[in-house]
Scaffold this active site. Sequence first.
Site, PDB file in Angstrom:
ATOM      1  CG  ASN A  61      -1.710   1.240   1.401  1.00 53.05           C
ATOM      2  OD1 ASN A  61      -1.750   2.080   0.490  1.00 53.05           O
ATOM      3  ND2 ASN A  61      -2.376   1.389   2.536  1.00 53.05           N
ATOM      4  CD1 TRP A  62       3.615   1.009  -2.771  1.00 51.79           C
ATOM      5  CD2 TRP A  62       3.459   1.975  -4.786  1.00 51.79           C
ATOM      6  NE1 TRP A  62       4.295   0.224  -3.677  1.00 51.79           N
ATOM      7  CE2 TRP A  62       4.222   0.784  -4.919  1.00 51.79           C
ATOM      8  CE3 TRP A  62       3.235   2.751  -5.939  1.00 51.79           C
ATOM      9  CZ2 TRP A  62       4.743   0.357  -6.140  1.00 51.79           C
ATOM     10  CZ3 TRP A  62       3.761   2.325  -7.159  1.00 51.79           C
ATOM     11  CH2 TRP A  62       4.504   1.146  -7.246  1.00 51.79           C
ATOM     12  CE  LYS A  63      -0.144   3.213   4.814  1.00 55.35           C
ATOM     13  NZ  LYS A  63      -0.020   3.313   6.261  1.00 55.35           N
ATOM     14  CG  HIS A  92      -5.816   1.941   5.394  1.00 49.44           C
ATOM     15  ND1 HIS A  92      -5.331   2.861   6.295  1.00 49.44           N
ATOM     16  CD2 HIS A  92      -4.810   1.056   5.169  1.00 49.44           C
ATOM     17  CE1 HIS A  92      -4.071   2.545   6.581  1.00 49.44           C
ATOM     18  NE2 HIS A  92      -3.726   1.467   5.917  1.00 49.44           N
ATOM     19  CD  GLU A 106      -2.803   5.506   6.858  1.00 50.57           C
ATOM     20  OE1 GLU A 106      -2.831   5.506   5.621  1.00 50.57           O
ATOM     21  OE2 GLU A 106      -1.839   5.037   7.521  1.00 50.57           O
ATOM     22  CD  GLU A 121      -3.253  -2.288   7.390  1.00 48.43           C
ATOM     23  OE1 GLU A 121      -2.217  -2.566   6.785  1.00 48.43           O
ATOM     24  OE2 GLU A 121      -3.835  -1.195   7.257  1.00 48.43           O
ATOM     25  N   GLY A 147       2.833   2.419  10.889  1.00 49.44           N
ATOM     26  CA  GLY A 147       3.804   3.495  10.742  1.00 49.44           C
ATOM     27  C   GLY A 147       4.516   3.868  12.023  1.00 49.44           C
ATOM     28  CB  SER A 201       5.539  -1.707  11.941  1.00 51.58           C
ATOM     29  OG  SER A 201       5.159  -0.361  12.196  1.00 51.58           O
ATOM     30  N   GLY A 232       3.051  -1.030   4.272  1.00 54.36           N
ATOM     31  CA  GLY A 232       3.098   0.396   3.972  1.00 54.36           C
ATOM     32  C   GLY A 232       4.513   0.841   3.674  1.00 54.36           C
ATOM     33  N   GLY A 233       5.161   1.419   4.668  1.00 56.34           N
ATOM     34  CA  GLY A 233       6.485   2.026   4.485  1.00 56.34           C
ATOM     35  C   GLY A 233       7.499   1.144   3.770  1.00 56.34           C
TER      36      GLY A 233
END
Length: 248
Positions: free
Chosen positions: A9-11, A94, A96, A164, A170, A209, A230-231
């Site tokens: 997930n590149w956000k 999600h 977010e 999640e 993150g 993470s 993610g990251g």
Amino acid sequence: MRQLLVVGNWKMNGSRASINSLLDGLLSGPAVAGTEVAVCPTYVHLPQVLALCAASAMTVGAQDCSHMQSGAYTGEVAPGMLAELGCRWVILGHSERRQYHGESDALVAAKVAVAIEAGLQPIVCVGETREQREAGEAQRVVSAQLKGALQGQASLNALVVAYEPVWAIGTGLTATPEQAQEMHECIRACLESIDGADAQATRLLYGGSVKADNAAQLFAQPDIDGALVGGAALQAADFKAIIAAAAA
Ligand code: 13P
């Protein structure tokens, strides 16, 4: 036997140039057999990513979609448009989106319905906050999110669920493999009670993470069928190491 699935997930990250170089890194070298891999860029980068992935086994998804198929919804993107473009997946619910856009379980449910109708495979995200975990509410909260998003759907064959925990996204904090497994077991049991869901066939991803150095332990758990990353999905070497851990 559930095939492992690793989704990046590149956000809200990337430029045309950085995506060219990220995919160059991801698609170089032999494809890893036995693990399905997907990436989810922003809407505007989807055509670029779909074109670059066209000759590979990597599939592509969006990070959200509208709860409607067309109409006067300024700024929204319909699931049918994503399917027509060549997307296979759509991430829905999600944390977010829930946190910054006030998305409710009912809205997520409406999105799941139209996404499935359009032929997309939804990756439905659930997860508790730190306060909810500390209050001993984690399983109740996650089960309620899942039921709220899935109850009443006609067919959930294409469903993927991502657990999640909000406190792990993150932050560098990861649920221990045991904490994650415990929740995944709870999610599978909850799916058993939802009409239309095939609990044993549904892939349950862990997200929060996930890194190269914790992925293998997570994937070793019986109810963890992959990861939503993610990251670490923004660096080719890191993402490839996670994919390699899934294949090991
Ligand atoms: P991080 O891997 O950066 O914690 O993000 C997880 C996530 O939110 C994936 O959807």
